[in-house]
Write an enzyme that holds these catalytic residues in place. Structure first.
Site, PDB file in Angstrom:
ATOM      1  N   THR A 155      39.012  18.511  -6.205  1.00  0.00           N
ATOM      2  CA  THR A 155      38.014  19.518  -5.825  1.00  0.00           C
ATOM      3  C   THR A 155      38.671  20.696  -5.133  1.00  0.00           C
ATOM      4  OG1 THR A 155      36.316  17.834  -5.642  1.00  0.00           O
ATOM      5  CG2 THR A 155      35.885  19.883  -4.483  1.00  0.00           C
ATOM      6  N   THR A 156      39.616  20.417  -4.238  1.00  0.00           N
ATOM      7  CA  THR A 156      40.204  21.509  -3.450  1.00  0.00           C
ATOM      8  C   THR A 156      41.675  21.762  -3.795  1.00  0.00           C
ATOM      9  OG1 THR A 156      40.793  19.928  -1.739  1.00  0.00           O
ATOM     10  CG2 THR A 156      38.690  21.065  -1.473  1.00  0.00           C
ATOM     11  N   GLY A 165      47.855   3.321 -15.807  1.00  0.00           N
ATOM     12  CA  GLY A 165      48.065   4.693 -16.295  1.00  0.00           C
ATOM     13  C   GLY A 165      46.720   5.370 -16.404  1.00  0.00           C
ATOM     14  N   GLY A 189      38.253   7.366  -0.695  1.00  0.00           N
ATOM     15  CA  GLY A 189      37.927   8.221  -1.845  1.00  0.00           C
ATOM     16  C   GLY A 189      39.138   8.421  -2.723  1.00  0.00           C
ATOM     17  N   ASP A 190      38.920   9.033  -3.896  1.00  0.00           N
ATOM     18  CA  ASP A 190      40.000   9.321  -4.853  1.00  0.00           C
ATOM     19  C   ASP A 190      40.713   8.060  -5.330  1.00  0.00           C
ATOM     20  OD1 ASP A 190      39.527  12.073  -4.422  1.00  0.00           O
ATOM     21  OD2 ASP A 190      40.787  12.020  -2.644  1.00  0.00           O
ATOM     22  N   GLN A 234      33.179   9.679  -3.106  1.00  0.00           N
ATOM     23  CA  GLN A 234      34.007   9.458  -1.910  1.00  0.00           C
ATOM     24  C   GLN A 234      34.326   7.955  -1.779  1.00  0.00           C
ATOM     25  OE1 GLN A 234      30.940  11.625  -1.050  1.00  0.00           O
ATOM     26  NE2 GLN A 234      32.216  13.154  -1.987  1.00  0.00           N
ATOM     27  N   GLY A 255      35.079  14.792  -6.802  1.00  0.00           N
ATOM     28  CA  GLY A 255      35.747  15.233  -8.023  1.00  0.00           C
ATOM     29  C   GLY A 255      36.123  14.008  -8.824  1.00  0.00           C
ATOM     30  N   HIS A 256      35.411  13.775  -9.899  1.00  0.00           N
ATOM     31  CA  HIS A 256      35.732  12.618 -10.742  1.00  0.00           C
ATOM     32  C   HIS A 256      36.468  13.088 -11.983  1.00  0.00           C
ATOM     33  CE1 HIS A 256      32.368   9.997  -8.790  1.00  0.00           C
ATOM     34  NE2 HIS A 256      33.448  10.095  -8.061  1.00  0.00           N
ATOM     35  N   LYS A 298      37.924   6.177  -9.345  1.00  0.00           N
ATOM     36  CA  LYS A 298      36.625   5.664  -9.802  1.00  0.00           C
ATOM     37  C   LYS A 298      36.233   6.252 -11.154  1.00  0.00           C
ATOM     38  CE  LYS A 298      34.579   7.078  -5.989  1.00  0.00           C
ATOM     39  NZ  LYS A 298      35.720   7.449  -5.154  1.00  0.00           N
ATOM     40  N   ARG A 347      47.236  15.169  -1.399  1.00  0.00           N
ATOM     41  CA  ARG A 347      46.681  13.997  -0.702  1.00  0.00           C
ATOM     42  C   ARG A 347      47.751  13.359   0.164  1.00  0.00           C
ATOM     43  NH1 ARG A 347      44.237  12.030  -6.294  1.00  0.00           N
ATOM     44  NH2 ARG A 347      42.375  13.344  -6.328  1.00  0.00           N
TER      45      ARG A 347
HETATM   46  P1  IMP Z   1      33.012  16.995   3.390  1.00  0.00           P
HETATM   47  O1  IMP Z   1      32.456  15.895   2.572  1.00  0.00           O
HETATM   48  O2  IMP Z   1      33.318  18.234   2.600  1.00  0.00           O
HETATM   49  O3  IMP Z   1      32.182  17.277   4.600  1.00  0.00           O
HETATM   50  O4  IMP Z   1      34.441  16.517   3.952  1.00  0.00           O
HETATM   51  C1  IMP Z   1      34.559  15.468   4.928  1.00  0.00           C
HETATM   52  C2  IMP Z   1      35.800  14.626   4.669  1.00  0.00           C
HETATM   53  O5  IMP Z   1      35.616  13.894   3.464  1.00  0.00           O
HETATM   54  C3  IMP Z   1      37.081  15.429   4.484  1.00  0.00           C
HETATM   55  O6  IMP Z   1      38.148  14.677   5.006  1.00  0.00           O
HETATM   56  C4  IMP Z   1      37.224  15.535   2.977  1.00  0.00           C
HETATM   57  O7  IMP Z   1      38.563  15.719   2.575  1.00  0.00           O
HETATM   58  C5  IMP Z   1      36.697  14.176   2.574  1.00  0.00           C
HETATM   59  N1  IMP Z   1      36.148  14.151   1.216  1.00  0.00           N
HETATM   60  C6  IMP Z   1      34.964  14.649   0.785  1.00  0.00           C
HETATM   61  N2  IMP Z   1      34.792  14.418  -0.521  1.00  0.00           N
HETATM   62  C7  IMP Z   1      35.867  13.736  -0.933  1.00  0.00           C
HETATM   63  C8  IMP Z   1      36.250  13.160  -2.185  1.00  0.00           C
HETATM   64  O8  IMP Z   1      35.546  13.223  -3.201  1.00  0.00           O
HETATM   65  N3  IMP Z   1      37.444  12.507  -2.195  1.00  0.00           N
HETATM   66  C9  IMP Z   1      38.221  12.370  -1.094  1.00  0.00           C
HETATM   67  N4  IMP Z   1      37.912  12.886   0.096  1.00  0.00           N
HETATM   68  C10 IMP Z   1      36.737  13.562   0.184  1.00  0.00           C
END
Ligand code: IMP
Length: 424
Positions: A300-301, A415, A12-13, A224, A40-41, A16, A305
């Site tokens: 998102t959070t 970039g 993920g991340d 993801q 989070g896009h 995209k 990373r």
């Molecule tokens: P959940 O999807 O909130 O249940 O999280 C499960 C795992 O997926 C965790 O390690 C999260 O950090 C990861 N995760 C969920 N969504 C994303 C994303 O959009 N980008 C990167 N990691 C993600």
């Protein structure tokens, strides 16, 4: 260009958002098919920065139609906040956003259980986003879910919520020693969303079938990444949906026969958020450099990373399970200053070499990467717009990735801005 699935080929991340944004221009429909507001896009659009969590980023392109498919889990509050944010910033969704009536709802108990489960797991926690994603998909599979279509029928919703809540309250009280939730409070809050959903929901499979018959171009936007896929990822450190290409089929109701291409997105290095194995994770000094230069903080959070070298073992696995026909390599510029750059080509564990991905968590956690070391290019690539103009060592690095993954690199991003893109 016709019907394309775009997926993340790492954890993920991968960036995209930028590629979806570029491809959305040439698409008529943009479809989200799995996950929820855990994604989070980030899109830089017309000099503005947008972070979208559940609405496809195609919404930023006037006239494009966006679909939230049946495979997505929807938190009504988060969705309405996102729509309000878009409206406030001048983006209208009227007649452009369609949500599957079969999508499951994230309920308040899903978020609480997500949090409490992480708490009781202690060291074994997943590091979830705490958005209730896992518990919502678990209920879907356990046939205890509540879909939008269920909410729309007052009698069905009342009965379903009563049944499910009695189970959830028993879990909250007896297992987690927490307070039970009030039926009437949830019932009232969610019933208010009926009028919000009414103009947005439909049978999205039918909508996409009609689009196909009119020769419209559909872009399926993965959230993801493949290594977070519940089947193909580093289980149990995964999300709870199929983030790989297969999810686009089950999560949208479109036949696989109608898909023309699958494009994978990778970073020129690797990142992951949350817990779980990460064989090529950097030592602290490199971690700081790449995290700062790459702005590697979760959208998102906000969590930092974890960063590491490019792992060709996991990327090859993504090529395989997704049937990738081409690759976009993002954030090449982040590696600009490094004197040497490593690529992991295999793992070594207890004397055995693993060239292909293994689901064995022990190997993933304790194996050591086998690296190739390549010379860096030590100059900025941010202003380069042609592949041929890239420094020799950058070209060699990209060519080596192509060789290792047996897949063409067709896009290189240097970039965050749209213009900082090389089409090969
Ligand atoms: P959940 O999807 O909130 O249940 O999280 C499960 C795992 O997926 C965790 O390690 C999260 O950090 C990861 N995760 C969920 N969504 C994303 C994303 O959009 N980008 C990167 N990691 C993600």
């Amino acid at each position: 260009m016709s019907n394309i699935i775009l997926i993340g080929a790492q954890w993920g991340d991968e960036g995209k958002g930028k590629i979806i944004d570029l491809l959305a221009e040439k698409s008529d429909f943009i479809v989200r098919y799995q996950g929820g507001n855990n994604a989070g896009h980030t899109v830089k659009f017309a000099d503005k920065k947008f972070v979208l969590h559940v609405i496809p980023s195609g919404i930023l392109h006037p006239g494009k139609k966006c679909v939230i498919g049946n495979g997505v889990v929807v938190d009504p509050e988060a969705l309405s906040d996102e729509i309000a944010m878009l409206k406030k910033r001048g983006v209208s969704i009227a007649g452009r956003l369609f949500i599957s009536e079969q999508a499951h709802l994230i309920m308040p108990y899903h978020k609480l259980i997500d949090e409490y489960l992480e708490r009781v797991k202690g060291k074994g926690k997943i590091g979830t986003t705490k958005k209730g994603i896992g518990p919502c998909y678990a209920d879907k599979a356990a046939r205890l879910g509540i879909r939008i279509v269920d909410l729309m029928n007052d009698r069905v919703f009342r009965d379903r919520l009563k049944l499910v809540l009695s189970e959830k309250n028993a879990i909250l009280k007896k297992i987690f020693r927490e307070k039970a939730l009030s039926f009437s409070k949830i019932y009232k809050t969610y019933s208010r969303f009926r009028s919000f959903f009414k103009p947005l929901i439909c049978n999205t499979s039918l909508l996409l079938d009609a689009a196909y018959r009119k020769k419209k171009r559909v872009l399926f936007e993965g959230a993801q990444g493949t290594l977070l896929d519940v089947d193909y990822g580093t289980y149990p450190y995964v999300t709870s949906s199929n983030a790989s290409a297969g999810g686009a089929i089950t999560g949208s109701g479109v036949s696989p026969a109608r898909i023309d291409r699958v494009i994978g997105v990778v970073k020129a290095y690797t990142t992951r958020v949350g817990e779980g194995p990460f064989p090529t994770e950097f030592p602290p000094d490199l971690m700081d450099h790449v995290r700062t230069k790459g702005e590697e903080f979760g959208s998102t959070t906000g969590r930092p990373r974890r960063c590491g070298w490019f792992d060709a073992v996991i990327a090859r696995h993504s090529v395989l399970v997704n049937g990738l026909s081409q690759l976009a390599v993002m954030k090449l510029d982040v590696l600009d200053e490094l004197p040497e750059i490593k690529i992991c080509v295999a793992y070594r564990y207890r004397g055995k070499i693993y060239k292909y991905f293994t689901p064995d968590i022990e190997v993933l956690e304790h194996g050591t990467p086998v690296y190739e070391t390549h010379p860096g290019w030590r100059c900025s690539v941010e202003k380069i717009r042609k592949f041929s103009a890239l420094p020799k060592n950058a070209k060699r690095y990209l060519k080596r990735l192509e060789e290792l993954l047996d897949t063409k690199v067709t896009i290189v991003s240097v970039g965050s801005h749209r213009s900082q893109t090389i089409f090969v």
